[in-house]
Design a protein around this motif. Structure first.
Motif, PDB file in Angstrom:
ATOM      1  N   ASN A   1      -5.247   2.613 -11.300  1.00 27.92           N
ATOM      2  CA  ASN A   1      -6.177   1.915 -12.188  1.00 27.92           C
ATOM      3  C   ASN A   1      -5.624   0.554 -12.595  1.00 27.92           C
ATOM      4  O   ASN A   1      -6.368  -0.435 -12.673  1.00 27.92           O
ATOM      5  N   PHE A   2      -4.320   0.503 -12.860  1.00 33.23           N
ATOM      6  CA  PHE A   2      -3.693  -0.764 -13.222  1.00 33.23           C
ATOM      7  C   PHE A   2      -3.791  -1.765 -12.074  1.00 33.23           C
ATOM      8  O   PHE A   2      -4.088  -2.947 -12.286  1.00 33.23           O
ATOM      9  N   ALA A   3      -3.550  -1.285 -10.842  1.00 34.79           N
ATOM     10  CA  ALA A   3      -3.627  -2.160  -9.667  1.00 34.79           C
ATOM     11  C   ALA A   3      -5.034  -2.706  -9.476  1.00 34.79           C
ATOM     12  O   ALA A   3      -5.221  -3.872  -9.105  1.00 34.79           O
ATOM     13  N   GLU A   4      -6.044  -1.892  -9.717  1.00 36.61           N
ATOM     14  CA  GLU A   4      -7.424  -2.345  -9.579  1.00 36.61           C
ATOM     15  C   GLU A   4      -7.730  -3.473 -10.567  1.00 36.61           C
ATOM     16  O   GLU A   4      -8.421  -4.436 -10.227  1.00 36.61           O
TER      17      GLU A   4
ATOM     18  N   GLY B   1       0.808  -1.212   0.000  1.00 35.17           N
ATOM     19  CA  GLY B   1       0.000   0.000   0.000  1.00 35.17           C
ATOM     20  C   GLY B   1       0.843   1.264   0.000  1.00 35.17           C
ATOM     21  O   GLY B   1       0.528   2.236  -0.701  1.00 35.17           O
ATOM     22  N   ILE B   2       1.917   1.267   0.783  1.00 36.77           N
ATOM     23  CA  ILE B   2       2.804   2.434   0.823  1.00 36.77           C
ATOM     24  C   ILE B   2       3.425   2.687  -0.546  1.00 36.77           C
ATOM     25  O   ILE B   2       3.427   3.813  -1.054  1.00 36.77           O
ATOM     26  N   LEU B   3       3.954   1.625  -1.148  1.00 36.43           N
ATOM     27  CA  LEU B   3       4.605   1.779  -2.454  1.00 36.43           C
ATOM     28  C   LEU B   3       3.598   2.153  -3.539  1.00 36.43           C
ATOM     29  O   LEU B   3       3.886   2.982  -4.413  1.00 36.43           O
ATOM     30  N   LEU B   4       2.408   1.554  -3.482  1.00 28.71           N
ATOM     31  CA  LEU B   4       1.385   1.892  -4.467  1.00 28.71           C
ATOM     32  C   LEU B   4       0.914   3.334  -4.284  1.00 28.71           C
ATOM     33  O   LEU B   4       0.679   4.053  -5.264  1.00 28.71           O
ATOM     34  N   GLY B   5       0.781   3.763  -3.028  1.00 29.14           N
ATOM     35  CA  GLY B   5       0.378   5.141  -2.764  1.00 29.14           C
ATOM     36  C   GLY B   5       1.390   6.141  -3.282  1.00 29.14           C
ATOM     37  O   GLY B   5       1.037   7.147  -3.913  1.00 29.14           O
TER      38      GLY B   5
END
Length: 220
Positions: free
Chosen positions: A134-137, A119-123
């Motif tokens: 959007n890609f992660a979703e 979550g930290i890295l994605l944020g």
């Protein structure tokens, strides 16, 4: 509604749409698996969603980025409380022991560490590139089907075994559910390996945050 996904997958389970696990009652298998999946997915996606929602506020505020990430878990905590209440009362009541519940909370620690690190890295990544969220979703939309959340995969198949070994979410969900319902590990060696890696991954994510915080804030 937090329990709508649970109702949907439980309905499909009752229709025997998915293959069943021989050791665990199908309804309990799906309910616990989906609850764990939604918890881990929420930990990963919440920071990126908060960035998307509060990007304009962050531009004019000195509120730390890690503080925003932490605050984003408030809604997830409420949703999980509702789901756990439903699952406990209507699905797994009478099927778990105190020892199983306590052990489950212990096993949730490394799983939480791994998801928070993601979550930290994605944020941070979503601040630099909006399309990352959007890609992660899209990835999570399909990853659920190979994460042992809804139904088991035959590990005697080389492809399924490879997918299992490469997917920490599958390892965590499979072992945590087995511990809760059967008071045992599903794959103890796999779980031990991803546990060590998860804490290392969390330290790496925090280090990346500390290094890039100012640079990322300037990209808002």
């Amino acid at each position: 509604m937090p329990i709508v996904p649970l109702f949907a997958f439980l309905f499909l389970t009752e229709l025997r749409v998915f293959p069943a696990d021989e050791a665990i009652q199908p309804r309990a298998y799906t309910a616990v698996g989906i609850t764990l999946w939604l918890y881990l997915q929420g930990l990963v996606m919440a920071p990126a969603s908060a960035v998307s929602k509060y990007r304009e506020v962050m531009k004019s505020s000195s509120f730390p980025i890690i503080g925003l990430f932490t605050a984003s878990y408030g809604q997830l905590a409420f949703d999980m409380l509702v789901r756990l209440s439903f699952v406990t009362m209507f699905v797994i009541i009478g099927e778990v022991t105190v020892a199983g519940v306590l052990s489950t909370f212990v096993l949730l620690i490394p799983a939480t560490a791994f998801a928070v690190a993601c979550g930290i890295l994605l944020g941070l990544g979503s601040i630099l590139a909006k399309d990352i969220r959007n890609f992660a979703e899209i990835v999570f939309r399909y990853l659920v089907f190979v994460s042992f959340a809804i139904f088991p995969l035959p590990l005697d198949s080389s492809v399924a075994a490879w997918l299992y070994c490469c997917n920490p979410f599958a390892i965590f969900i499979d072992n945590i559910r087995t511990m809760l319902l059967l008071q045992d590990f599903a794959t103890p060696i796999h779980f031990g390996v991803v546990t060590v890696l998860s804490f290392g991954f969390l330290m790496l994510a925090l280090h990346v945050h500390n290094v890039l915080e100012r640079r990322v804030a300037g990209a808002l």
